[in-house]
Design a protein around this motif. Structure first.
Motif, PDB file in Angstrom:
ATOM      1  N   ALA A  99      -1.194  45.668  32.619  1.00 57.87           N
ATOM      2  CA  ALA A  99      -1.993  45.301  33.791  1.00 57.87           C
ATOM      3  C   ALA A  99      -1.673  43.887  34.252  1.00 57.87           C
ATOM      4  CB  ALA A  99      -3.483  45.435  33.483  1.00 57.87           C
ATOM      5  N   GLU A 100      -1.401  42.986  33.303  1.00 65.83           N
ATOM      6  CA  GLU A 100      -1.054  41.611  33.672  1.00 65.83           C
ATOM      7  C   GLU A 100       0.337  41.541  34.293  1.00 65.83           C
ATOM      8  OE1 GLU A 100      -3.827  39.447  30.305  1.00 65.83           O
ATOM      9  OE2 GLU A 100      -1.717  39.818  29.859  1.00 65.83           O
ATOM     10  N   PHE A 102       1.099  43.677  42.217  1.00 68.66           N
ATOM     11  CA  PHE A 102       0.812  45.112  42.350  1.00 68.66           C
ATOM     12  C   PHE A 102       1.803  45.820  43.267  1.00 68.66           C
ATOM     13  CE2 PHE A 102      -3.211  42.986  41.302  1.00 68.66           C
ATOM     14  CZ  PHE A 102      -3.538  43.654  40.127  1.00 68.66           C
ATOM     15  N   ALA A 154      -8.184  54.732  39.520  1.00 66.93           N
ATOM     16  CA  ALA A 154      -7.928  54.071  38.240  1.00 66.93           C
ATOM     17  C   ALA A 154      -8.835  54.638  37.156  1.00 66.93           C
ATOM     18  CB  ALA A 154      -8.141  52.563  38.361  1.00 66.93           C
ATOM     19  N   VAL A 207     -10.285  53.609  33.858  1.00 67.59           N
ATOM     20  CA  VAL A 207     -10.498  52.291  33.251  1.00 67.59           C
ATOM     21  C   VAL A 207     -11.764  52.268  32.403  1.00 67.59           C
ATOM     22  CG1 VAL A 207      -9.278  51.018  35.072  1.00 67.59           C
ATOM     23  CG2 VAL A 207     -11.712  51.504  35.319  1.00 67.59           C
ATOM     24  N   SER A 244     -10.116  47.124  30.318  1.00 69.88           N
ATOM     25  CA  SER A 244      -9.164  47.031  31.433  1.00 69.88           C
ATOM     26  C   SER A 244      -9.296  45.685  32.125  1.00 69.88           C
ATOM     27  CB  SER A 244      -9.400  48.179  32.417  1.00 69.88           C
ATOM     28  OG  SER A 244      -9.347  49.415  31.743  1.00 69.88           O
ATOM     29  N   ILE A 275      -7.519  41.647  32.940  1.00 67.10           N
ATOM     30  CA  ILE A 275      -6.311  40.849  33.083  1.00 67.10           C
ATOM     31  C   ILE A 275      -6.677  39.376  32.989  1.00 67.10           C
ATOM     32  CG2 ILE A 275      -5.014  42.542  34.415  1.00 67.10           C
ATOM     33  CD1 ILE A 275      -5.747  41.039  36.953  1.00 67.10           C
ATOM     34  N   LEU A 290      -9.476  44.668  35.950  1.00 66.37           N
ATOM     35  CA  LEU A 290      -8.356  45.190  36.733  1.00 66.37           C
ATOM     36  C   LEU A 290      -8.872  45.800  38.029  1.00 66.37           C
ATOM     37  CD1 LEU A 290      -5.405  46.053  37.188  1.00 66.37           C
ATOM     38  CD2 LEU A 290      -5.915  48.093  35.805  1.00 66.37           C
ATOM     39  N   VAL A 350      -3.834  55.000  38.216  1.00 64.72           N
ATOM     40  CA  VAL A 350      -3.457  54.039  37.178  1.00 64.72           C
ATOM     41  C   VAL A 350      -4.319  54.297  35.948  1.00 64.72           C
ATOM     42  CG1 VAL A 350      -3.412  51.588  36.573  1.00 64.72           C
ATOM     43  CG2 VAL A 350      -2.824  52.308  38.895  1.00 64.72           C
ATOM     44  N   ASP A 356      -5.405  52.674  32.400  1.00 66.03           N
ATOM     45  CA  ASP A 356      -5.391  51.423  31.639  1.00 66.03           C
ATOM     46  C   ASP A 356      -6.545  51.411  30.648  1.00 66.03           C
ATOM     47  OD1 ASP A 356      -4.614  48.830  30.834  1.00 66.03           O
ATOM     48  OD2 ASP A 356      -6.017  47.922  32.245  1.00 66.03           O
ATOM     49  N   LEU A 408      -0.376  51.977  32.048  1.00 66.01           N
ATOM     50  CA  LEU A 408      -0.221  50.573  31.689  1.00 66.01           C
ATOM     51  C   LEU A 408      -0.424  50.426  30.182  1.00 66.01           C
ATOM     52  CD1 LEU A 408      -2.198  48.980  34.654  1.00 66.01           C
ATOM     53  CD2 LEU A 408       0.273  49.349  34.443  1.00 66.01           C
ATOM     54  N   ARG A 420      -1.108  48.703  26.476  1.00 66.53           N
ATOM     55  CA  ARG A 420      -1.936  47.710  25.775  1.00 66.53           C
ATOM     56  C   ARG A 420      -1.650  47.880  24.297  1.00 66.53           C
ATOM     57  NH1 ARG A 420      -5.766  44.871  28.439  1.00 66.53           N
ATOM     58  NH2 ARG A 420      -5.887  45.441  30.618  1.00 66.53           N
TER      59      ARG A 420
END
Length: 178
Positions: free
Chosen positions: A28-29, A36, A46, A48, A52, A54, A64, A130, A132, A164, A166
């Protein structure tokens, strides 16, 4: 050097390469660092939860979801809540209902209630979804199955699915169990 190849010696006056002193950057970062780019001009959903987040330039954190909502040229249309909800406040096994995110006003669809698989109607109008969620990789946890079911809906509807990464908060050692 071998025949046909050339080599340039290092320049002792060149600045040293930039070293990231903040530690690893999560997906995400990296996406935020790229402004983006792969989501611009798209309607986005998303999946999330409270993980989630950043880091900002000032080493603070933000959701996020808030960064996506504030980014021009991204139309954040839907959020999807896994087990425990997008804020992580519900107990294990507690069913969720659809709601609205108070901070963004975006619809939140439950993926841990009467349905575990996002429906085609939930993905209607979305160009990309997305994913995350931080997970420890335990077979008994539901986040990996949430991702798999959402990927199936994305494939069936032609929706781009962005995962994404992690790191596992428990570390990199393999642990087996029964």
């Amino acid at each position: 050097p071998a025949s046909g190849s050339t080599s340039t010696p290092p320049n002792p006056t060149s600045p040293p390469p930039k070293v990231d002193t903040q530690g690893p950057r999560v997906g995400a970062e990296v996406l935020a660092d790229r402004d983006f780019d792969i989501l611009r001009g798209r309607s986005v959903g998303a999946i999330v939860n409270q993980t989630s987040l950043i880091r900002t330039d000032h080493n603070d954190t933000m959701r996020l979801v808030d960064a996506l909502a504030a980014t021009p040229q991204i139309d954040l249309r839907a959020l999807f809540a896994p087990e425990h909800g997008i804020d992580g406040l519900l107990a294990a096994g507690e069913p969720l209902t659809d709601s609205v995110d108070a901070a963004t006003g975006v619809a939140v669809f439950s993926l841990y209630g009467s349905t575990r698989r996002p429906t085609a109607a939930m993905f209607e109008g979305l160009d990309a979804v997305v994913f995350d969620l931080q997970d420890v990789g335990s077979r008994s946890y539901t986040y990996i199955s949430t991702m798999g079911l959402a990927m199936q809906t994305a494939a069936a509807t032609g929706t781009t699915f962005v995962v994404l990464d992690r790191p596992n908060p428990l570390g990199g050692e393999l642990v087996s169990g029964f």
